[in-house]
Enzyme design. Structure first.
Site, short mmCIF file in Angstrom:
data_model
loop_
_atom_site.label_atom_id
_atom_site.label_comp_id
_atom_site.label_asym_id
_atom_site.label_seq_id
_atom_site.Cartn_x
_atom_site.Cartn_y
_atom_site.Cartn_z
N SER A 143 0.84 -1.20 0.00
CA SER A 143 0.00 0.00 0.00
C SER A 143 0.87 1.25 0.00
CB SER A 143 -0.86 -0.03 1.27
OG SER A 143 -1.41 1.23 1.56
N TYR A 156 -3.70 -0.12 9.92
CA TYR A 156 -3.48 -0.48 8.51
C TYR A 156 -2.04 -0.16 8.10
CZ TYR A 156 -4.59 -0.63 3.45
OH TYR A 156 -4.62 -0.92 2.10
P1 NAP Z 1 -11.98 -4.83 -1.11
O1 NAP Z 1 -12.66 -4.16 -2.25
O2 NAP Z 1 -12.49 -4.56 0.27
O3 NAP Z 1 -11.90 -6.45 -1.36
C1 NAP Z 1 -11.39 -7.26 -0.36
C2 NAP Z 1 -11.45 -8.72 -0.77
O4 NAP Z 1 -10.89 -9.52 0.28
C3 NAP Z 1 -12.86 -9.25 -1.00
O5 NAP Z 1 -12.82 -10.22 -2.00
C4 NAP Z 1 -13.21 -9.90 0.36
O6 NAP Z 1 -14.22 -10.87 0.14
C5 NAP Z 1 -11.84 -10.49 0.75
N1 NAP Z 1 -11.54 -10.68 2.19
C6 NAP Z 1 -11.55 -9.75 3.17
N2 NAP Z 1 -11.18 -10.29 4.34
C7 NAP Z 1 -10.89 -11.59 4.09
C8 NAP Z 1 -10.46 -12.69 4.89
N3 NAP Z 1 -10.24 -12.56 6.20
N4 NAP Z 1 -10.27 -13.90 4.30
C9 NAP Z 1 -10.49 -14.05 2.97
N5 NAP Z 1 -10.90 -13.06 2.16
C10 NAP Z 1 -11.11 -11.85 2.72
O7 NAP Z 1 -10.45 -4.41 -1.10
P2 NAP Z 1 -9.51 -3.88 -2.31
O8 NAP Z 1 -9.58 -2.40 -2.31
O9 NAP Z 1 -9.76 -4.66 -3.53
O10 NAP Z 1 -8.09 -4.25 -1.68
C11 NAP Z 1 -7.44 -5.47 -1.91
C12 NAP Z 1 -6.07 -5.40 -1.27
O11 NAP Z 1 -5.37 -4.26 -1.79
C13 NAP Z 1 -6.10 -5.19 0.24
O12 NAP Z 1 -5.02 -5.84 0.83
C14 NAP Z 1 -5.95 -3.68 0.38
O13 NAP Z 1 -5.47 -3.31 1.62
C15 NAP Z 1 -4.98 -3.41 -0.72
N6 NAP Z 1 -4.93 -2.05 -1.22
C16 NAP Z 1 -6.06 -1.42 -1.65
C17 NAP Z 1 -5.96 -0.13 -2.19
C18 NAP Z 1 -7.12 0.64 -2.70
O14 NAP Z 1 -6.97 1.85 -2.94
N7 NAP Z 1 -8.28 0.04 -2.89
C19 NAP Z 1 -4.71 0.48 -2.26
C20 NAP Z 1 -3.59 -0.21 -1.78
C21 NAP Z 1 -3.71 -1.47 -1.28
P3 NAP Z 1 -15.21 -11.33 1.35
O15 NAP Z 1 -15.80 -10.07 1.91
O16 NAP Z 1 -16.22 -12.24 0.72
O17 NAP Z 1 -14.34 -12.05 2.31
C1 GCO Z 2 -6.92 5.24 3.20
C2 GCO Z 2 -6.99 4.28 2.07
C3 GCO Z 2 -5.65 3.65 1.76
C4 GCO Z 2 -5.75 2.82 0.52
C5 GCO Z 2 -4.48 2.26 0.00
C6 GCO Z 2 -3.48 3.27 -0.41
O1 GCO Z 2 -7.87 5.31 3.97
O2 GCO Z 2 -5.93 6.01 3.25
O3 GCO Z 2 -7.98 3.33 2.24
O4 GCO Z 2 -5.05 3.07 2.83
O5 GCO Z 2 -6.70 1.81 0.63
O6 GCO Z 2 -3.96 1.24 0.81
O7 GCO Z 2 -2.42 2.65 -1.07
#
Ligand code: NAP
Ligand code: GCO
Length: 263
Positions: A143, A156
């Site tokens: 992240s 986080y």
């Molecule tokens: P999201 O939209 O909330 O999707 C999360 C996924 O993880 C869903 O498929 C959920 O399905 C599953 N999940 C959650 N807890 C779980 C558990 N304990 N066991 C198994 N599956 C689980 O999140 P996203 O934004 O796609 O993020 C995916 C990853 O990228 C995360 O690690 C997040 O921190 C990271 N990330 C996101 C962003 C961003 O801007 N969106 C940026 C940087 C990093 P269920 O609810 O059915 O379990």
């Molecule tokens: C926040 C966001 C972030 C993103 C992501 C950034 O509240 O600042 O949710 O943490 O999800 O991980 O890279």
């Protein structure tokens, strides 16, 4: 050199955690399009079914499992059922946006459990098989918060900073067994996890955080889950065989930019 072969994942099985929707779904779709057989997990049966329909509509061969990645027994059973895992993507993650002094230790632990302990559990479950088969690829979804802090995300940021170091440690400990462990560091990506930060205000204007992210991102936009496809295929393929312990930030330039001066 055959470029298609360099990036091809034909004959490989990739396990992507939390790939029912959002970033995990896009990464699994990308790896599947490059030829990998996909195995994925999530917690909800309803999400599992919708995702299976989504993969099948895109012509991706995917097997889905109900598995909470924080539960070591469930993870070990899932890996046994899948059989050989050549590529693991530790994607499942959660966030709780709570000011630190109002956050309970229980809430802090919950985030660390999913975002840091689970990647340890899943990696531990697949590494022996990877060693047995001569190597493998582990990709940890890190992240901006692996590098930066901000208000309300202490748990986080702690977990994602830790995940960056787990990445380097797996690379150090198992690089000699031909396992490459790297991270992808997404910028701000439009998914359900970030939906509250983009919710328009009652008067219809953009959420201040939405405006802030657009001004902080040289690309001038939020990322889409598909923006991560190329990095995922690269880190899962032979093309990255001498890349280990790195975090590849896919952030539209955020980490390179000091930010606009105030008006
Ligand atoms: P999201 O939209 O909330 O999707 C999360 C996924 O993880 C869903 O498929 C959920 O399905 C599953 N999940 C959650 N807890 C779980 C558990 N304990 N066991 C198994 N599956 C689980 O999140 P996203 O934004 O796609 O993020 C995916 C990853 O990228 C995360 O690690 C997040 O921190 C990271 N990330 C996101 C962003 C961003 O801007 N969106 C940026 C940087 C990093 P269920 O609810 O059915 O379990
Ligand atoms: C926040 C966001 C972030 C993103 C992501 C950034 O509240 O600042 O949710 O943490 O999800 O991980 O890279």
């Amino acid at each position: 050199m055959n470029i298609t072969e360099l990036f091809s994942l034909k004959g490989k099985t990739a396990l992507v955690t939390g790939a029912a929707y959002g970033i995990g779904f896009a990464i699994a779709e990308a790896l599947g399009s490059a030829g990998a057989e996909i195995a994925f997990c999530c917690r909800s049966r309803e999400h599992l079914k919708t995702a299976l329909d989504g993969y099948s509509a895109r012509g991706i061969s995917a097997r889905g499992y109900i598995c909470d990645v924080t539960d070591e027994k469930q993870v070990v059973n899932m890996v046994k059922e899948i059989g050989r895992v050549d590529i693991l993507v530790n994607n499942a993650g959660i966030i709780k946006r709570i000011p630190m002094t109002e956050m309970s230790a229980e809430e802090f632990r919950e985030v660390v459990d999913v975002d840091l302990t689970a990647p340890f559990i899943c990696s531990k479950a697949v590494i022996p098989g990877m060693i047995e088969h001569g190597g493998g690829k582990i990709i940890n979804v890190c992240s901006m918060m692996s590098e930066l802090g901000r208000e309300t995300v202490s748990a986080y940021a702690s977990a994602k900073g830790g995940l960056k170091m787990l990445t380097k440690n797996i690379a150090s400990e198992y690089g000699g067994r031909n396992i490459q462990c790297n991270g992808i560091g997404p910028g701000y990506i439009a998914t359900p996890q970030t939906a509250p930060l983009r919710e328009p205000l009652p008067d219809g204007s953009r959420h201040p955080f939405d405006r802030f992210i657009i001004s902080k991102t040289p690309a001038g936009r939020w990322g889409e889950p598909d923006d991560l496809a190329g990095a995922a295929i690269f880190l899962a393929s032979r093309a990255s065989d001498f890349v280990n312990g790195q975090i590849l930030y896919v952030d539209g330039g955020i980490l390179a930019y000091i930010g606009k001066q105030p008006e």
